[in-house]
Write a protein that holds these residues in place. Structure first.
Motif, PDB file in Angstrom:
ATOM      1  N   GLN A   1      -7.399  10.583   0.087  1.00 61.16           N
ATOM      2  CA  GLN A   1      -7.878   9.575   0.562  1.00 61.16           C
ATOM      3  C   GLN A   1      -9.581   9.230  -0.944  1.00 61.16           C
ATOM      4  O   GLN A   1      -9.161   8.368  -2.070  1.00 61.16           O
TER       5      GLN A   1
ATOM      6  N   THR B   1      -0.911  -4.617  -3.889  1.00 61.85           N
ATOM      7  CA  THR B   1      -0.789  -4.023  -2.532  1.00 61.85           C
ATOM      8  C   THR B   1      -0.937  -4.901  -1.320  1.00 61.85           C
ATOM      9  O   THR B   1      -0.410  -4.849  -0.143  1.00 61.85           O
TER      10      THR B   1
ATOM     11  N   ARG C   1       2.528   5.030   1.919  1.00 60.61           N
ATOM     12  CA  ARG C   1       1.567   3.897   2.848  1.00 60.61           C
ATOM     13  C   ARG C   1      -0.101   4.517   2.302  1.00 60.61           C
ATOM     14  O   ARG C   1      -1.176   3.624   2.069  1.00 60.61           O
ATOM     15  N   GLN C   2      -0.951   6.205   1.698  1.00 60.49           N
ATOM     16  CA  GLN C   2      -2.141   6.597   1.139  1.00 60.49           C
ATOM     17  C   GLN C   2      -2.347   5.435   0.643  1.00 60.49           C
ATOM     18  O   GLN C   2      -3.875   4.820   0.126  1.00 60.49           O
TER      19      GLN C   2
ATOM     20  N   ILE D   1      -2.048   2.111  -0.167  1.00 59.23           N
ATOM     21  CA  ILE D   1      -1.648   0.616   0.449  1.00 59.23           C
ATOM     22  C   ILE D   1      -3.086   0.680   1.300  1.00 59.23           C
ATOM     23  O   ILE D   1      -4.279   0.062   1.057  1.00 59.23           O
ATOM     24  N   GLU D   2      -3.324   1.488   1.623  1.00 61.98           N
ATOM     25  CA  GLU D   2      -4.771   1.354   2.364  1.00 61.98           C
ATOM     26  C   GLU D   2      -5.890   1.813   1.186  1.00 61.98           C
ATOM     27  O   GLU D   2      -6.780   1.520   1.652  1.00 61.98           O
ATOM     28  N   THR D   3      -5.946   2.889   0.322  1.00 62.24           N
ATOM     29  CA  THR D   3      -7.278   2.912  -0.516  1.00 62.24           C
ATOM     30  C   THR D   3      -7.416   1.814  -1.035  1.00 62.24           C
ATOM     31  O   THR D   3      -8.503   1.634  -1.154  1.00 62.24           O
TER      32      THR D   3
ATOM     33  N   ARG E   1      -6.750  -1.271  -0.490  1.00 62.76           N
ATOM     34  CA  ARG E   1      -6.885  -2.156   0.301  1.00 62.76           C
ATOM     35  C   ARG E   1      -7.922  -1.884   0.751  1.00 62.76           C
ATOM     36  O   ARG E   1      -9.136  -2.838   0.493  1.00 62.76           O
ATOM     37  N   GLN E   2      -9.194  -1.308   0.852  1.00 61.59           N
ATOM     38  CA  GLN E   2     -10.196  -0.881   1.495  1.00 61.59           C
ATOM     39  C   GLN E   2     -11.144  -0.817  -0.192  1.00 61.59           C
ATOM     40  O   GLN E   2     -12.635  -1.137   0.150  1.00 61.59           O
TER      41      GLN E   2
ATOM     42  N   THR F   1     -10.955  -5.195   1.706  1.00 60.30           N
ATOM     43  CA  THR F   1     -11.523  -5.263   2.643  1.00 60.30           C
ATOM     44  C   THR F   1     -13.057  -5.827   2.105  1.00 60.30           C
ATOM     45  O   THR F   1     -13.212  -6.075   2.858  1.00 60.30           O
TER      46      THR F   1
END
Length: 226
Positions: free
Chosen positions: A83, A110, A178-179, A181-183, A185-186, A190
């Motif tokens: 990340q 994303t 997916r890493q 997408i999550e990174t 997004r954060q 978010t």
């Protein structure tokens, strides 16, 4: 996902280990006719002690590719997690291409569930008045659309981390892991609820056909553009 497939259909991706990870990175650099100094190599070896997963090695290789031989190790930074490495890649993109085009482009990529085509991305970016006002901060363009080169440059910087696949008879782009997408997004969505609403509304307007077919989207020039 494991409820939909048999356990035997999964393969666990294991860490490469420091030695193999370093060998892979050196091979990638060699293929691109690049090399790093001995002190820089020691920095890479230290990073691989913390994480040597293939995805991590791929990401830091792209960052190492930008190093110069005169860059001293104490001036360089390799994040110790996947990340962190992805965030570093996004940060470098923002510095190189501009924060606004990177933030908006990656947020749209994303936020779409099944992917977005090249043409769709250009249309969506061209509907984004917040982004357009940043791009055309001090002048009025003859055509109020995002310059295609801007998205092309963003796509080039993430080409190793996206895939093309078919969806509704279109070739669409999406993150391959997916890493990312999550990174993304954060990092972009978010922390700012208003920005997230803006991104989702722009996508909704585009895919539901609110604008187009002869119906123009109204906008206002900023004070600097008037």
């Amino acid at each position: 996902m494991r409820t939909r497939y048999e356990e035997s259909e999964f393969i666990q991706v294991k860490p490469l280990g420091q030695e193999v990870g370093l060998s892979v990175i050196m091979k990638w650099l060699q293929l691109h006719k690049r090399a790093i100094t001995s002190p820089q190599t020691e920095l890479v070896k230290t990073a691989l002690e913390h994480c040597s997963l293939p995805l991590y090695a791929r990401i830091i290789c792209d960052q190492i590719h930008r190093w110069k031989s005169f860059d001293l190790p104490d001036k360089l930074l390799i994040e110790s997690t996947i990340q962190g490495a992805i965030n570093k890649h996004f940060e470098m993109m923002e510095i190189k291409l501009g924060k606004h085009i990177v933030k908006h482009s990656l947020s749209y990529l994303t936020s779409v569930r099944y992917g977005i085509s090249e043409v769709e991305m250009e249309h969506v970016l061209s509907l984004d008045d917040v982004l357009l006002n940043e791009v055309y901060e001090y002048w009025k363009p003859p055509i109020r659309r995002i310059p295609p080169l801007l998205w092309s440059r963003v796509r080039s910087e993430i080409s190793n981390y996206i895939v093309e696949r078919s969806a509704d008879d279109l070739q669409v782009l999406h993150w391959y892991h997916r890493q990312f997408i999550e990174t993304a997004r954060q990092r972009y969505l978010t922390p700012d609820e208003n920005f997230t609403v803006h991104i989702h509304k722009t996508l909704s307007d585009f895919f539901s056909g609110v604008w187009g077919g002869g119906k123009l989207k109204p906008f206002q020039y900023t004070a600097a553009q008037k």
